[in-house]
Design an enzyme around this catalytic site. Sequence first.
Site, PDB file in Angstrom:
ATOM      1  N   CYS A  75       0.889  -1.093  -0.051  1.00  4.93           N
ATOM      2  CA  CYS A  75      -0.010   0.006  -0.060  1.00  4.93           C
ATOM      3  C   CYS A  75       0.809   1.306   0.089  1.00  4.93           C
ATOM      4  O   CYS A  75       1.706   1.520   0.814  1.00  4.93           O
ATOM      5  CB  CYS A  75      -0.952  -0.032   1.057  1.00  4.93           C
ATOM      6  SG  CYS A  75      -1.775   1.568   1.397  1.00  4.93           S
ATOM      7  N   CYS A 182      -0.854   3.772  -6.587  1.00  6.65           N
ATOM      8  CA  CYS A 182      -1.778   3.327  -5.474  1.00  6.65           C
ATOM      9  C   CYS A 182      -1.967   1.835  -5.962  1.00  6.65           C
ATOM     10  O   CYS A 182      -2.138   1.397  -7.157  1.00  6.65           O
ATOM     11  CB  CYS A 182      -3.345   4.013  -5.453  1.00  6.65           C
ATOM     12  SG  CYS A 182      -4.296   2.825  -4.477  1.00  6.65           S
TER      13      CYS A 182
HETATM   14  N1  DGL Z   1      -4.013   0.567  -1.743  1.00 12.03           N
HETATM   15  C1  DGL Z   1      -3.594   1.676  -1.336  1.00 12.03           C
HETATM   16  C2  DGL Z   1      -2.329   2.681  -1.817  1.00 12.03           C
HETATM   17  O1  DGL Z   1      -1.348   1.887  -2.475  1.00 12.03           O
HETATM   18  C3  DGL Z   1      -4.607   2.509  -0.799  1.00 12.03           C
HETATM   19  C4  DGL Z   1      -5.834   2.950  -1.341  1.00 12.03           C
HETATM   20  C5  DGL Z   1      -6.468   3.822   0.017  1.00 12.03           C
HETATM   21  O2  DGL Z   1      -6.900   2.808   0.845  1.00 12.03           O
HETATM   22  O3  DGL Z   1      -7.020   5.129  -0.174  1.00 12.03           O
HETATM   23  O4  DGL Z   1      -2.490   3.523  -1.424  1.00 12.03           O
END
Ligand code: DGL
Length: 260
Positions: A75, A182
């Site tokens: 993430c 993301c």
């Molecule tokens: N998958 C996440 C990232 O790479 C987070 C997305 C989120 O929860 O806002 O930032």
Amino acid sequence: MSSKKPIGFLDSGIGGVSVISQAIKLLPNEDYFFFSDSVNNPYGDKSDGNIISRCDFIADFLINKKNCKAVVIACNTASAKAVGFLREKYTSIPFIAIEPAYKMVHDFNPDGFTLVMATKGTLESEKFHRLYTSYDNHNTELLACVGLADLIEQNDIDGLKDYLNRTLGKYSGKTDNVVLGCTHYPLAKKEIGDVLGDVRFFDGAVGVSHQLKNVLAERDLLNNQKERGKIEFLDSSPTDELKKIKEKRFFNILHQEEKQ
Ligand code: DGL
């Protein structure tokens, strides 16, 4: 020496499947445990304190309950906000943290107009600021995609298409590089490409998987079992029904990825 302990993965939902799928391709004999914190999705507009305390809880679970030998923060937002804290607190295991693949643009196609899509939290972070100023090609736009990860997490295809048309329409036909900053966004690569046209995508999943392999090798922690490893998944949704929906989607995407 080798280690049969699992590798932990965490994300604010199932988006990190785009990362673990690449790690499995590279390290198929490892065991994996993926923690999807979808009850707290999105992380993108949460405070630093909030994200740090969730990541602390999940890291504690992965290390002390699941006995993980390494944790991959799949993430970008959690990496940007919490990796410093986690590395300081849990000193016995390595944390491998994804970040937007902006350096790859510098390495592979530095002159093109570049769109960096990421959460507000990632783009506003100190960590991203350092990366951006180191590799700035002076032909880049940073786009905070508020709400996009939620639409992908909810698998809301109509909402997703509508969102992308509204926010990306003006970049159509004039964009060369798109950094998917993301881990949810690679799941919508087709829909993003449909709006932007012929673009080159960059994301950090392959890079972080190689980093994971190197870190495990350096510490003699690779699993040398001959058979394929097992993959476990846990989602933080409040009901069994919701947990099952997430688990099914996670493994569906993983199996599709395997075929590619
Ligand atoms: N998958 C996440 C990232 O790479 C987070 C997305 C989120 O929860 O806002 O930032």
